[in-house]
Enzyme design. Structure first.
Site, mmCIF file in Angstrom:
data_model
loop_
_atom_site.group_PDB
_atom_site.id
_atom_site.type_symbol
_atom_site.label_atom_id
_atom_site.label_comp_id
_atom_site.label_asym_id
_atom_site.label_seq_id
_atom_site.Cartn_x
_atom_site.Cartn_y
_atom_site.Cartn_z
ATOM 1 N N GLU A 10 0.873 -1.174 0.000
ATOM 2 C CA GLU A 10 0.000 0.000 0.000
ATOM 3 C C GLU A 10 0.913 1.228 0.000
ATOM 4 O OE1 GLU A 10 -2.464 -0.081 3.523
ATOM 5 O OE2 GLU A 10 -2.301 -2.243 3.606
ATOM 6 N N TYR A 93 -7.571 5.143 -3.710
ATOM 7 C CA TYR A 93 -8.452 5.909 -2.842
ATOM 8 C C TYR A 93 -7.691 7.058 -2.193
ATOM 9 C CZ TYR A 93 -6.258 2.791 0.622
ATOM 10 O OH TYR A 93 -5.360 2.076 1.382
ATOM 11 N N ASP A 95 -6.490 8.612 1.272
ATOM 12 C CA ASP A 95 -6.245 8.288 2.674
ATOM 13 C C ASP A 95 -5.684 9.536 3.335
ATOM 14 O OD1 ASP A 95 -5.903 7.056 5.083
ATOM 15 O OD2 ASP A 95 -4.174 5.865 4.493
ATOM 16 N N GLU A 100 -3.767 7.016 -2.390
ATOM 17 C CA GLU A 100 -3.117 5.767 -1.987
ATOM 18 C C GLU A 100 -3.516 4.653 -2.941
ATOM 19 O OE1 GLU A 100 -2.643 2.799 1.907
ATOM 20 O OE2 GLU A 100 -3.183 4.904 2.147
ATOM 21 N N SER A 102 -3.368 0.461 -3.288
ATOM 22 C CA SER A 102 -3.132 -0.853 -2.693
ATOM 23 C C SER A 102 -3.116 -1.884 -3.806
ATOM 24 C CB SER A 102 -4.222 -1.210 -1.682
ATOM 25 O OG SER A 102 -4.190 -0.349 -0.565
ATOM 26 N N THR A 103 -2.026 -2.623 -3.895
ATOM 27 C CA THR A 103 -1.954 -3.655 -4.928
ATOM 28 C C THR A 103 -2.992 -4.736 -4.668
ATOM 29 O OG1 THR A 103 -0.380 -5.080 -3.748
ATOM 30 C CG2 THR A 103 0.552 -3.318 -5.140
ATOM 31 N N HIS A 155 3.256 0.763 3.081
ATOM 32 C CA HIS A 155 3.020 -0.410 3.920
ATOM 33 C C HIS A 155 3.118 -1.697 3.099
ATOM 34 C CE1 HIS A 155 0.419 2.291 6.783
ATOM 35 N NE2 HIS A 155 1.677 2.677 6.694
ATOM 36 N N ASN A 157 1.906 -6.010 3.387
ATOM 37 C CA ASN A 157 1.002 -6.943 4.057
ATOM 38 C C ASN A 157 1.395 -8.367 3.706
ATOM 39 O OD1 ASN A 157 -1.136 -5.061 5.206
ATOM 40 N ND2 ASN A 157 -1.102 -4.426 3.072
ATOM 41 N N HIS A 241 0.747 -6.515 9.208
ATOM 42 C CA HIS A 241 0.660 -5.204 8.572
ATOM 43 C C HIS A 241 1.960 -4.458 8.873
ATOM 44 C CE1 HIS A 241 -1.218 -1.729 6.837
ATOM 45 N NE2 HIS A 241 -1.231 -1.038 7.961
#
Length: 501
Positions: A10, A93, A95, A100, A102-103, A155, A157, A241
């Site tokens: 992210e 989106y 944030d 941001e 996110s894959t 980030h 995950n 995370h």
């Protein structure tokens, strides 16, 4: 015992409006995300489904009350900001004050790099699509700080076995996170959160971490984040995370970041880590490692030993090699062997000739670039020109960004082709549930009311309520599982009937 697991990234992008320092970043971020929606042929925009999210559940065994939480932690609230679900299975989106990306869920480090790079292409396309009268162009940066005291995240995950005790994760991953910045740091001009102390450091994010373990992500940032929100079957999985990484532009930096981390997590799950590498003061040592690009700083361990960050990384590497050899031997998959070989090569060269890694690692590439300007123009580290060069390295515009120029002239090694990245802009990975999510959004745009990581929600004619298809298992919903089904179902009604009957 391999680098393969469900994982993703992210990235919050730095944002500015050229020549308008007073521009509202939240408004500009919304313009970017909404502009990308306007480039799509979809006639309906599916909303993000927040119903199953719980960002205040702590891996240490409790839920933080909403009244005690900082507003930035309440990521399960739909506050009306721009929010898109893309046909490649990703999420784009706003944030806080940043766009941001996110894959989608990926199964291996190379795919993470591929869809992470697709995110860069998507965000540049989005910024170019903004058409506001009398407004200057919007510029986006893949970096982590404004050098005025604010930081924004990059980030990672990783899905792990729920049976793995969380204290074991903390104990073994903390020394790894403190030291891995020598491989995946993005480099930064300036020391301290506001960057006002002159100098160059390895990591953009290191100075913003203040505690060892915690739930927060924007205040009192922890080395190990405890958010327990798996976005999958909670009896089977936990999601680690990771908020401590830098935003990498170099493909090999990202590849090694997620590949080495996945291997260490595999060893933690199998209780294969035997060396005690606990650090005496992890937060302080995190900062000190970052502040020493000579890589000579010795980290104090709790058992009284002192080791450099390279020493620590080599301890993890040696255990990883032994682990893979013992469990897989000659049957180890190609990518696992490649991560191990690249890890060893980079650590060896950082010890003897760091500049030789400038084609692979962001912080070394950036430092080499800065040193060339320093030598040419006689600049000290507190010269404002160097801060501008630092920022321009992260500029995503192909004709302006210094990283982009290094790639264009063949000075940075790549893993991917341009065609691979371009296809990932619109196509999902074929071996995770992202395939089902992305194909549904592409094939039935008028019938998808909402979606999330663990569900797709249909709005079907003749039904009084929305219909949810759970996708709690990330390794299902792949092309192998549902490709033929999606190929033969021309309507969402046909698909839903085939699944539920």
């Amino acid at each position: 015992m391999t680098v393969r697991r469900i994982m993703g990234t992210e990235t919050e992008f730095g944002i500015s409006v050229l020549g308008t320092p007073s521009a509202n970043p939240m408004l500009a971020s919304s313009q970017v995300v909404n502009a990308y929606a306007s480039t799509s042929a979809r006639s309906r925009r599916a909303r993000w489904d927040f119903e199953e999210e719980n960002p205040l559940r702590d891996a240490r065994g409790f839920d933080l009350s909403r009244s005690a939480a900082d507003p930035s932690q309440l990521t399960d609230e739909d506050v009306g900001l721009a929010n898109l679900i893309l046909t490649n299975g990703a999420r784009l989106y706003v944030d806080h004050a940043h766009p941001e990306f996110s894959t989608p869920e990926c199964t291996n480090p190379r795919d993470v790099v591929r869809w992470d790079k697709a995110g860069e292409q998507i965000i540049v396309t989005a910024a170019n699509a903004v058409r506001i009268p009398d407004q200057n162009p919007i510029v986006l940066y893949k970096n982590n700080t404004d050098n005025k005291g604010a930081s924004y995240g990059a980030h990672e995950n990783y899905l792990m076995k729920r049976s793995t005790p969380f204290p074991d994760i903390v104990r073994h991953i903390t020394p790894f996170f403190v030291s891995r910045q020598v491989i995946c740091g993005a480099g930064r001009v300036g020391i301290g959160q506001d960057g006002q102390t002159s100098g160059f450091q390895i990591s953009q994010r290191a100075d913003f971490f203040e505690v060892e373990v915690g739930l927060e992500t924007t205040l009192k940032r922890p080395i190990v984040n405890t958010r327990d929100e798996p976005h999958a079957d909670p009896e089977k999985y936990r999601r680690l995370h990771v908020i401590i990484g830098d935003a990498n532009l170099a493909e090999i930096s990202t590849y090694l970041k997620v590949g080495t981390t996945s291997l260490v997590l595999a060893m933690i799950e199998d209780r294969a880590l035997t060396a005690d590498l606990a650090i005496d003061n992890p937060v302080s040592e995190l900062h000190k490692v970052s502040h020493d690009p000579t890589l000579k700083h010795l980290v104090s361990l709790r058992d009284g030993r002192s080791m450099s960050a390279l020493d620590l990384q080599e301890c993890y590497l040696e255990q990883a090699r032994d682990y893979v050899d013992a469990h897989l031997g000659a049957d180890a998959d190609k990518q696992t062997r490649d991560v191990l070989d690249r890890w060893e090569s980079v650590l060896s060269r950082l010890r003897t000739d760091p500049v030789s890694c400038r084609r692979e690692l962001d912080w070394v590439a950036k430092l080499a670039l800065l040193e060339s300007y320093r030598e040419r123009d006689g600049l000290e580290w507190d010269d404002p020109k160097l801060r501008l060069i630092d920022l321009q390295y992260a500029d995503l515009r192909p004709d302006k960004g210094l990283y982009q120029r290094l790639v264009a002239r063949g000075s940075i090694d790549r893993l991917l082709t341009d065609d691979e990245v371009t296809r990932a802009v619109s196509e999902p990975p074929v071996d995770t549930r992202a395939y089902f999510r992305g194909r549904c959004l592409a094939q039935y745009p008028d019938r998808i009311a909402a979606a999330s990581w663990d569900s797709v929600i249909f709005d079907l004619p003749g039904r009084d309520s929305l219909q949810r298809i759970p996708t709690m298992e990330p390794t299902r919903g792949t092309r192998h599982h549902v490709g033929e089904l999606l190929d033969r179902c021309s309507t969402a009604e046909d698909l839903f009937e085939a699944i539920t009957s």
